[in-house]
Design a protein around this motif. Sequence first.
Motif, mmCIF file in Angstrom:
data_model
loop_
_atom_site.group_PDB
_atom_site.id
_atom_site.type_symbol
_atom_site.label_atom_id
_atom_site.label_comp_id
_atom_site.label_asym_id
_atom_site.label_seq_id
_atom_site.Cartn_x
_atom_site.Cartn_y
_atom_site.Cartn_z
ATOM 1 N N ALA A 1 0.309 10.848 7.486
ATOM 2 C CA ALA A 1 1.511 11.521 7.984
ATOM 3 C C ALA A 1 1.469 11.646 9.507
ATOM 4 O O ALA A 1 2.482 11.453 10.195
ATOM 5 C CB ALA A 1 1.638 12.897 7.333
ATOM 6 N N TYR B 1 5.089 7.980 -8.311
ATOM 7 C CA TYR B 1 5.292 7.662 -6.896
ATOM 8 C C TYR B 1 3.927 7.325 -6.297
ATOM 9 O O TYR B 1 2.990 8.125 -6.407
ATOM 10 C CB TYR B 1 5.877 8.850 -6.144
ATOM 11 C CG TYR B 1 7.277 9.234 -6.563
ATOM 12 C CD1 TYR B 1 8.391 8.667 -5.957
ATOM 13 C CD2 TYR B 1 7.484 10.188 -7.565
ATOM 14 C CE1 TYR B 1 9.680 9.028 -6.332
ATOM 15 C CE2 TYR B 1 8.767 10.555 -7.954
ATOM 16 C CZ TYR B 1 9.863 9.978 -7.329
ATOM 17 O OH TYR B 1 11.130 10.337 -7.712
ATOM 18 N N TYR C 1 0.759 6.995 2.545
ATOM 19 C CA TYR C 1 0.064 8.046 3.303
ATOM 20 C C TYR C 1 -0.773 8.938 2.393
ATOM 21 O O TYR C 1 -1.735 9.567 2.854
ATOM 22 C CB TYR C 1 1.073 8.883 4.102
ATOM 23 C CG TYR C 1 1.746 9.998 3.341
ATOM 24 C CD1 TYR C 1 1.347 11.317 3.504
ATOM 25 C CD2 TYR C 1 2.795 9.729 2.458
ATOM 26 C CE1 TYR C 1 1.969 12.353 2.811
ATOM 27 C CE2 TYR C 1 3.423 10.754 1.773
ATOM 28 C CZ TYR C 1 3.011 12.063 1.953
ATOM 29 O OH TYR C 1 3.629 13.074 1.260
ATOM 30 N N GLU C 2 -0.438 8.990 1.106
ATOM 31 C CA GLU C 2 -1.229 9.788 0.169
ATOM 32 C C GLU C 2 -2.499 9.058 -0.274
ATOM 33 O O GLU C 2 -3.414 9.685 -0.815
ATOM 34 C CB GLU C 2 -0.385 10.143 -1.053
ATOM 35 C CG GLU C 2 0.770 11.090 -0.729
ATOM 36 C CD GLU C 2 1.596 11.477 -1.936
ATOM 37 O OE1 GLU C 2 2.297 12.508 -1.866
ATOM 38 O OE2 GLU C 2 1.558 10.747 -2.964
ATOM 39 N N ASP D 1 15.384 11.018 -9.428
ATOM 40 C CA ASP D 1 14.000 11.380 -9.743
ATOM 41 C C ASP D 1 13.706 11.295 -11.241
ATOM 42 O O ASP D 1 12.598 10.935 -11.634
ATOM 43 C CB ASP D 1 13.717 12.794 -9.235
ATOM 44 C CG ASP D 1 12.293 13.248 -9.543
ATOM 45 O OD1 ASP D 1 11.356 12.639 -8.993
ATOM 46 O OD2 ASP D 1 12.126 14.195 -10.337
ATOM 47 N N LEU E 1 2.568 6.504 -2.727
ATOM 48 C CA LEU E 1 2.970 6.528 -1.329
ATOM 49 C C LEU E 1 1.760 6.247 -0.446
ATOM 50 O O LEU E 1 0.705 6.859 -0.617
ATOM 51 C CB LEU E 1 3.593 7.880 -0.987
ATOM 52 C CG LEU E 1 4.675 8.375 -1.967
ATOM 53 C CD1 LEU E 1 5.236 9.705 -1.508
ATOM 54 C CD2 LEU E 1 5.780 7.336 -2.135
ATOM 55 N N TRP F 1 5.609 10.349 4.673
ATOM 56 C CA TRP F 1 6.110 11.658 4.245
ATOM 57 C C TRP F 1 6.525 11.592 2.780
ATOM 58 O O TRP F 1 6.640 10.522 2.207
ATOM 59 C CB TRP F 1 7.279 12.099 5.129
ATOM 60 C CG TRP F 1 8.359 11.060 5.290
ATOM 61 C CD1 TRP F 1 8.364 10.014 6.174
ATOM 62 C CD2 TRP F 1 9.563 10.943 4.525
ATOM 63 N NE1 TRP F 1 9.495 9.265 6.013
ATOM 64 C CE2 TRP F 1 10.260 9.812 5.022
ATOM 65 C CE3 TRP F 1 10.130 11.688 3.493
ATOM 66 C CZ2 TRP F 1 11.484 9.388 4.503
ATOM 67 C CZ3 TRP F 1 11.357 11.273 2.972
ATOM 68 C CH2 TRP F 1 12.021 10.155 3.476
ATOM 69 N N ASP F 2 6.745 12.753 2.193
ATOM 70 C CA ASP F 2 7.043 12.848 0.766
ATOM 71 C C ASP F 2 8.519 12.557 0.502
ATOM 72 O O ASP F 2 9.390 13.365 0.828
ATOM 73 C CB ASP F 2 6.679 14.243 0.254
ATOM 74 C CG ASP F 2 6.825 14.365 -1.250
ATOM 75 O OD1 ASP F 2 7.164 13.359 -1.917
ATOM 76 O OD2 ASP F 2 6.610 15.478 -1.769
ATOM 77 N N LEU F 3 8.795 11.420 -0.098
ATOM 78 C CA LEU F 3 10.176 11.029 -0.366
ATOM 79 C C LEU F 3 10.730 11.587 -1.678
ATOM 80 O O LEU F 3 11.904 11.380 -1.997
ATOM 81 C CB LEU F 3 10.310 9.505 -0.356
ATOM 82 C CG LEU F 3 9.343 8.682 -1.228
ATOM 83 C CD1 LEU F 3 9.609 8.807 -2.702
ATOM 84 C CD2 LEU F 3 9.391 7.222 -0.791
ATOM 85 N N ARG F 4 9.920 12.297 -2.449
ATOM 86 C CA ARG F 4 10.385 12.799 -3.737
ATOM 87 C C ARG F 4 11.643 13.655 -3.621
ATOM 88 O O ARG F 4 12.547 13.554 -4.470
ATOM 89 C CB ARG F 4 9.259 13.573 -4.435
ATOM 90 C CG ARG F 4 8.052 12.697 -4.813
ATOM 91 C CD ARG F 4 6.893 13.545 -5.322
ATOM 92 N NE ARG F 4 5.690 12.775 -5.655
ATOM 93 C CZ ARG F 4 4.740 12.429 -4.786
ATOM 94 N NH1 ARG F 4 4.859 12.812 -3.506
ATOM 95 N NH2 ARG F 4 3.692 11.736 -5.170
#
Length: 236
Positions: free
Chosen positions: A77, A158, A162-163, A152, A160, A140-143
């Motif tokens: 992030a 998901y 960055y995670e 959703d 991602l 970043w969290d797109l959820r």
Amino acid sequence: MTFKGVLFDFSGTLFRIESAGSWLRAVLDEAGVAVPPDEVRRYAMRLAVAGALPGGSSPERVPPHLAGLWATRDESAGRHRAAYTGLARQVELPSPVLYDALYDRHMTPNAWRPYADAAEVLGTLRREGIGIAVVSNIGWDLRPVFRAHGLDAFVDAYVLSYEHGIQKPDARLFRAACEQLGQDPHDVLMVGDDREADGGAAELGCSVHFVDHLPVEERPSGLRPVIALAGRGPLR
């Protein structure tokens, strides 16, 4: 061939970011910074050329001091924010508060629009029992974007960048998505708009299908062939 799982990219595949002009105007209004319309257009064009809008145009030139950060921007992030605010700072804006405000704006659901056929395609696959995962290079969290636009409920997982600290085309990211769906990669289709990044799924054994990264209005049915490719209906 009938697939048991489908992986989708986010930006340029299921969703499209707003225009640079809309992005900048929203931030200026929120910050209470008055700028004449002609200047807004000039600033927006310069920001677009700089590649400062995540999900928008790639930078025409990455400054040398940002090159390393840019290459690995999707691995965390902090790197993602630093890369894009760094590009934005190549454009002298009316107030220094605008750089972080612009970055924050692009993470809001209002900054994104789903492609017109996204809900139809995801819903059809879901009803047919096909697992769906979103695999995105992102910081970043797109959820919340998916939740705000009612998509959703169609997504099982998901994955991602960055995670996980890795970014496409690294096959490990696609492997994580297949594992979360409980599917062998050879039974999975990857759908994306970037031949290099999304094409990395082929190394793992996934089939790959590409869509064009176009404005929402110019691609009303680009995702519909996925239904037929997945072996679940006629090609339209």
